[in-house]
Scaffold this motif. Structure first.
Motif, PDB file in Angstrom:
ATOM      1  N   LEU A 108       0.806  -1.218   0.055  1.00 57.61           N
ATOM      2  CA  LEU A 108      -0.192   0.042  -0.036  1.00 57.61           C
ATOM      3  C   LEU A 108       0.803   1.244  -0.101  1.00 57.61           C
ATOM      4  CD1 LEU A 108      -3.278   0.500   0.202  1.00 57.61           C
ATOM      5  CD2 LEU A 108      -2.897   0.247   2.859  1.00 57.61           C
ATOM      6  N   ASN A 129       2.119   4.874   0.830  1.00 54.15           N
ATOM      7  CA  ASN A 129       2.210   5.680   2.280  1.00 54.15           C
ATOM      8  C   ASN A 129       1.309   6.574   2.321  1.00 54.15           C
ATOM      9  OD1 ASN A 129       4.966   4.022   1.984  1.00 54.15           O
ATOM     10  ND2 ASN A 129       4.007   3.863   4.126  1.00 54.15           N
ATOM     11  N   LEU A 164       5.301   2.120   8.868  1.00 55.32           N
ATOM     12  CA  LEU A 164       5.089   0.841   8.682  1.00 55.32           C
ATOM     13  C   LEU A 164       4.694   0.587   7.218  1.00 55.32           C
ATOM     14  CD1 LEU A 164       3.133  -0.621  11.868  1.00 55.32           C
ATOM     15  CD2 LEU A 164       5.519  -0.939  11.165  1.00 55.32           C
ATOM     16  N   PHE A 165       5.441  -0.378   6.446  1.00 54.27           N
ATOM     17  CA  PHE A 165       4.788  -0.665   5.124  1.00 54.27           C
ATOM     18  C   PHE A 165       3.611  -1.655   5.374  1.00 54.27           C
ATOM     19  CE2 PHE A 165       8.962   0.790   3.592  1.00 54.27           C
ATOM     20  CZ  PHE A 165       8.549   1.674   2.578  1.00 54.27           C
ATOM     21  N   LYS A 166       2.623  -1.339   4.745  1.00 55.57           N
ATOM     22  CA  LYS A 166       1.393  -2.083   4.901  1.00 55.57           C
ATOM     23  C   LYS A 166       0.845  -3.139   3.473  1.00 55.57           C
ATOM     24  CE  LYS A 166      -0.405   0.831   8.286  1.00 55.57           C
ATOM     25  NZ  LYS A 166      -1.371   2.066   8.445  1.00 55.57           N
ATOM     26  N   LEU A 176       5.311  -4.965   6.761  1.00 54.88           N
ATOM     27  CA  LEU A 176       6.876  -5.625   6.576  1.00 54.88           C
ATOM     28  C   LEU A 176       7.328  -5.180   7.997  1.00 54.88           C
ATOM     29  CD1 LEU A 176       7.781  -4.503   3.007  1.00 54.88           C
ATOM     30  CD2 LEU A 176       6.986  -6.687   4.119  1.00 54.88           C
TER      31      LEU A 176
END
Lengths: 461, 461
Positions: free
Chosen positions: A67, A69, B63-65, B98
């Protein structure tokens, strides 16, 4: 509070598993290096436009997308949102994805660094990849690939190196395998016999079932599917599988009139050159010229390779497919605009190799040793002295721990045993004064008093 | 066709960089092992509920989603969609993210495997992590952490081990560093003097500017911010920074009446025990008791560590902060429901260490050697023989390549030079008959005729 958990299809590797994995990875990597392959690493995150369209429609479905950011919906199209059009929204809110294999990133790397690379470029790469596949036994969403490729060289001797690497690695792992080999040009020659390459794919799919339905079953299916000359071609191919030398198979190909064309001669010439090298190398494992091997028909353009385990120490009920594969592909970097870079590569399926070696109990026990010796201080004031002894052992390369408190001896020895240590050195007040320690062999239970300086020599592996 | 590119903040590592990185990683890992730490690995993909709320609000933003697979919008709330509410939609369409660091995954691992682990649990972990930070010089979105932690042991001797590991690694890398040390309990004692721990954080932030604005600058800021007793505390702290032994600093603390309480005594006792061990070890690098070191005030509960480079071979204009840090945290696994597991750990900032070692030109040239020798066949018929020679060299552990075609000698030697090889062995028809080769030292240009059996001994490293 929720009980913590892992995403489906992913795994933690604890110390026991990690030490075994590192043993496998070390064995593969050292072999790659001995053959002059150099390491590269590429990021886990790739732009989705690098990945999409490279693995077919099914592959595109299996990509993990990340996704964007921040306010990722700002630019999303209203209609797409209202229609709950997941497929339409996805490219608007996710620009990046996770690496799906190591081959497309290699192609991207070579194109982006073409001016810095000296060809032939021999690279290896050992990293995890991610696929949103349905998890099942032996199939994970995060798993490792270990690849070696040569780019920018047509010489068939590259194939000899890669076959020799397979042979070396599995010899060192003490696992018997069969290396299956075919050449795409031979299959093309069959395409003529089958009246068109459009029939070749279907033909190869059907004969691939031979393991399950036998020779007659395949013949019936070929008939039912009305593949022109299918049964004749299958009968010939099946007869070659009974021959016990590549030379005999190549000779049979030369004699089979229905497949004579320049493709055939090209394939035979390449394999003849390849075997003239391999004959010098005396492989430990069986190399089988297998004309029924297809593996990535739309992808490989020359030699095709596959490794299957053939070790009788593997339990009979342990079913597993190939544990490695590869071949030559002529147009890999073309997808990124760089033409005429021929490539050939192999891959090791680390997770499957792990499972097989484990099932056949072939992991050497010394691959699992952790700390060698625990130093047990019997009271707090002895701890600094214990550290001094530990330092001299570590300087000699011996993995050493000091139990961090002056706990009861039983507790300290239980810890050493749980961790699989070989030795414990016990230091109390008396030992500290005398410069001696009580050295206990945790395997045999024997113990003796020994000078602190003498331990290193005594326990050195 | 688009020119291929990498996502912002990510990097490819080509062979030259990889060999240097592997040298660093090997050095750190071998040291971890020598101290009895065992490897674990956790997946890159974690459930977002494992990660969220663990790194503060800012961390949650970074956070990378990962987008859920399939029809991810099916369950999305219509109002959220219509309002283009990115923040609201995100938890509905992304369950996984991640890995952001190696510490929260460690806590999760320990809680999930508590029955299998023998405590004290000494683990190391070296893996990439991902943060959606704004990329800048020395800051990446995908970068490596190398951590060693001990869980389930209160003994201060664990801290001695970790400091000794820092000292060993940087000694082996030949980089002079200063290891800065503080103890959270000492800071707590100052909290009393400042009339409340709520003032301590602000106080530490202000004195952290001393490098830039000097003693007087900090004093003015403390006054402007009306920190009770701030200037007195700062004057005392600053005076301790002039003292050249930890013992002198501990003595000064004992004498400073304004901070006497049980926290102070606890901190002093821990540090005294720690130095009694470290005094035995004769560290190569400077260990500095630095009462101004805060580093993760809300997180660490005991010792706090930080490593800064202090090597005068680093170019003066090369600015970099800390290259390692760590400390004791008492409540890590509590976030996942497991209480009373004390932990202490350190981390190496691999990417920064790389940049510094590179800037000071401290990478050993032998860390970069790739293939040792190239075998050059002068015609196609000699290639099988060249492979036979290569096999015997590889068996002796010598990294060997055969040039894949019988190209012109100049082209073959150019390749060997570009790859930094030491030797070339040239085999023509004559050499093949006689069992000799022409062995050329590519560094000196000397060449000689030598028996094929003799090469191994001659060039062995």
């Amino acid at each position: 509070m929720d009980k913590p958990s892992l995403p489906s299809g992913t795994r933690d590797f604890g110390p026991d598993v990690m030490m075994r994995r590192k043993y496998l990875i070390g064995c593969i990597e050292n072999t790659f290096k001995r053959y002059g392959f150099l390491p590269i690493e590429t990021p886990a995150l790739e732009n989705l436009r690098t990945l999409q369209g490279k693995y077919g429609d099914e592959g595109d479905q299996l990509l993990f997308k990340v996704l964007n950011n921040g306010d990722f919906l700002a630019k999303a199209d209203e209609k797409t949102l209202l229609n709950r059009d997941s497929k339409g929204l996805s490219p608007l809110i996710a620009d990046r994805g996770l690496r799906y294999d190591l081959t497309v990133p290699l192609a991207r790397f070579v194109v982006m660094n073409r001016d810095k690379i000296s060809f032939p470029f021999r690279r290896y790469q050992m990293q995890p990849v991610w696929r949103a596949d349905r998890p099942q036994k032996g199939r994970y969403r995060e798993f490792w690939q270990c690849d070696a490729d040569v780019l920018g060289s047509n010489g068939i001797s590259n194939e000899a190196d890669l076959i020799s690497i397979y042979d070396d690695v599995f010899s060192e792992l003490d696992l018997k395998v069969t290396i299956r080999l075919n050449h795409r040009r031979l299959l093309d020659a069959f395409g003529n016999w089958l009246q068109g390459t459009q029939n070749l794919g279907r033909f190869m799919q059907l004969i691939d079932k031979a393991d399950k339905i036998g020779f007659d079953g395949v013949s019936q299916e070929l008939k039912a599917n009305e593949i022109p000359n299918g049964i004749e071609a299958w009968t010939f191919l099946h007869s070659t599988s009974q021959m016990n030398s590549p030379a005999a198979i190549l000779e049979a190909l030369q004699k089979q009139e229905s497949i004579q064309n320049e493709h055939l001669q090209e394939g035979i010439a390449a394999l003849t050159a390849l075997f003239s090298i391999l004959d010098k190398l005396k492989l430990n494992n069986k190399l089988q010229l297998d004309l029924t091997l297809a593996r990535g028909l739309s992808y490989y353009t020359g030699c095709v390779l596959e490794v299957v385990p053939s070790d009788d120490r593997i339990p009979a009920d342990f079913k597993i497919g190939s544990i490695g594969g590869g071949g030559r592909y002529d147009n890999l970097t073309e997808i990124f605009g760089l033409k005429d870079v021929s490539g050939v590569g192999i891959s090791f399926g680390l997770d499957r190799i792990y499972d097989i070696i484990e099932s056949a109990q072939l992991f050497p026990t010394n691959a699992l040793e952790s700390t060698t010796i625990l130093i047990c201080a019997m009271d707090e004031t002895t701890i600094p002295h214990a550290f001094s002894l530990a330092q001299s052992l570590r300087k000699a390369g011996i993995a050493t721990e000091v139990y961090p408190t002056a706990a009861k001896l039983k507790k300290q020895l239980d810890y050493a045993n749980a961790k699989g240590m070989h030795w414990a050195a016990i230091i109390g007040d008396q030992e500290m004064q005398s410069g001696m320690v009580t050295l206990k062999n945790l395997q045999s239970g024997d113990q003796q008093t020994i000078g602190q300086q003498a331990i290193t020599e005594y326990i050195k592996p």
